[in-house]
Write a protein that holds these residues in place. Structure first.
Motif, PDB file in Angstrom:
ATOM      1  N   GLN A   9       0.832  -1.211   0.000  1.00  0.00           N
ATOM      2  CA  GLN A   9       0.000   0.000   0.000  1.00  0.00           C
ATOM      3  C   GLN A   9       0.867   1.262   0.000  1.00  0.00           C
ATOM      4  O   GLN A   9       0.618   2.199  -0.766  1.00  0.00           O
ATOM      5  N   VAL A  10       1.896   1.271   0.832  1.00  0.00           N
ATOM      6  CA  VAL A  10       2.745   2.465   0.940  1.00  0.00           C
ATOM      7  C   VAL A  10       3.498   2.705  -0.376  1.00  0.00           C
ATOM      8  O   VAL A  10       3.692   3.845  -0.804  1.00  0.00           O
ATOM      9  N   SER A  11       3.896   1.623  -1.028  1.00  0.00           N
ATOM     10  CA  SER A  11       4.679   1.779  -2.267  1.00  0.00           C
ATOM     11  C   SER A  11       3.863   2.441  -3.373  1.00  0.00           C
ATOM     12  O   SER A  11       4.426   2.936  -4.342  1.00  0.00           O
ATOM     13  N   LEU A  52       9.409   4.240  -0.464  1.00  0.00           N
ATOM     14  CA  LEU A  52       9.633   3.167   0.506  1.00  0.00           C
ATOM     15  C   LEU A  52      11.104   2.749   0.479  1.00  0.00           C
ATOM     16  O   LEU A  52      11.608   2.280  -0.540  1.00  0.00           O
ATOM     17  N   ARG A  53      11.803   2.940   1.601  1.00  0.00           N
ATOM     18  CA  ARG A  53      13.234   2.660   1.665  1.00  0.00           C
ATOM     19  C   ARG A  53      13.577   1.413   2.466  1.00  0.00           C
ATOM     20  O   ARG A  53      14.677   0.869   2.335  1.00  0.00           O
ATOM     21  N   GLY A  54      12.652   0.973   3.352  1.00  0.00           N
ATOM     22  CA  GLY A  54      12.991  -0.228   4.113  1.00  0.00           C
ATOM     23  C   GLY A  54      12.190  -0.386   5.372  1.00  0.00           C
ATOM     24  O   GLY A  54      11.049   0.081   5.454  1.00  0.00           O
ATOM     25  N   ILE A  55      12.802  -1.032   6.347  1.00  0.00           N
ATOM     26  CA  ILE A  55      12.118  -1.300   7.614  1.00  0.00           C
ATOM     27  C   ILE A  55      12.992  -0.869   8.791  1.00  0.00           C
ATOM     28  O   ILE A  55      14.214  -0.814   8.706  1.00  0.00           O
ATOM     29  N   MET A  56      12.303  -0.562   9.888  1.00  0.00           N
ATOM     30  CA  MET A  56      12.965  -0.166  11.136  1.00  0.00           C
ATOM     31  C   MET A  56      12.371  -0.996  12.265  1.00  0.00           C
ATOM     32  O   MET A  56      11.184  -1.302  12.236  1.00  0.00           O
ATOM     33  N   ASP A  88      14.163  -0.949  -4.908  1.00  0.00           N
ATOM     34  CA  ASP A  88      14.746   0.290  -4.382  1.00  0.00           C
ATOM     35  C   ASP A  88      14.952   0.256  -2.866  1.00  0.00           C
ATOM     36  O   ASP A  88      15.576   1.161  -2.310  1.00  0.00           O
ATOM     37  N   ILE A  89      14.426  -0.749  -2.214  1.00  0.00           N
ATOM     38  CA  ILE A  89      14.598  -0.836  -0.758  1.00  0.00           C
ATOM     39  C   ILE A  89      16.072  -1.078  -0.432  1.00  0.00           C
ATOM     40  O   ILE A  89      16.702  -1.994  -0.967  1.00  0.00           O
TER      41      ILE A  89
END
Ligand SMILES: *Cc1c(COP(=O)(O)O)cnc(C)c1O
Length: 235
Positions: free
Chosen positions: A153-155, A162-166, A198-199
């Protein structure tokens, strides 16, 4: 050399050592200096020592420092500002207008607001989804089972990238448990990269556990105490 500069240098060499121990290039790991509760003067010291990425948890406090440093004649190179704290809907506009990254996205609604409110001239806001790895009810973050859907959804949102996860695993002395949590996050990161090439950001590791995080593939450690000293929330 100031205490802060010495501590920053020490953190950088710890990152280098942890990278070498894991057979990784140290340049794969970015240092986010977490400056919450600390004055702009201390950020300036870290900047003078070469640090360019800073993380803030509180909207008003963060924006005050961003504005102070933007007006400061000594700051001649861009600083990258990351919002890493819990974000309420009514503050999203300020964050969309002032920060470069938001690492604490755990629901679609707040992502949609940020995308709508991001000024076009600033370009897309960089986003990490916050994953609740330890499954505690008290910690924010999306669950492992929901993160794939949230990513899709965010993408789709036009003003977000969207760059990744934390993640912030629960504090523990159990190194095995910590290793397991970080390894699970790394697998999730690789899985997301299959769909979204791209992540490039796996944001995990703080003052107490950055070496374990780097051993498990972290690409961004968020370090506060080890650089700036203990926080005093009375200030
Ligand atoms: C405060 C904070 C940090 C830094 O923690 P330290 O233990 O002081 O290094 C990192 N990440 C998040 C999300 C934080 O809120």
């Amino acid at each position: 050399m100031s205490t802060l500069t010495k501590q920053l240098t020490k953190v950088l060499s710890q990152i280098e050592q942890a990278a070498a121990a894991a057979n990784r290039d140290k340049h794969e790991i970015n240092l986010l200096a977490v400056s919450k509760t600390k004055p702009a003067e201390q950020i300036k010291l870290a900047y003078a020592a070469g640090q360019r990425r800073f993380g803030e948890n509180y909207v008003q406090e963060g924006i005050e420092k961003i504005q102070a440093l933007r007006q400061d004649a000594d700051i001649t190179q861009p600083i990258e500002w990351h919002f890493i704290g819990p974000l309420q809907s009514n503050k999203s506009k300020l964050v969309a207008e002032h920060f470069d990254w938001v690492q604490s996205i755990d629901r679609l609604k707040i992502a949609q607001r940020l995308s709508n409110q991001r000024p076009a001239e600033l370009g897309p806001l960089n986003i990490c989804l916050q994953v609740n790895i330890s499954g505690e009810a008290s910690k924010s973050g999306t669950t492992l089972s929901q993160v794939i859907e949230l990513a899709s959804q965010v993408s789709e949102l036009p003003q977000l990238k969207l760059r990744g996860i934390m993640a912030i695993p629960a504090p523990t002395d159990d190194v095995n448990a910590l290793n397991n949590s970080f390894a699970q996050l790394h697998r999730l990161y690789l899985q997301l990269q299959q769909n979204y090439p791209d992540i490039d950001t796996l944001s995990m590791g703080m003052s107490g556990d950055m070496s374990v995080a780097i051993a498990n593939g972290s690409t961004m450690v968020r370090v506060g105490t080890a650089i700036f000293g203990a926080r005093n929330y009375q200030n």
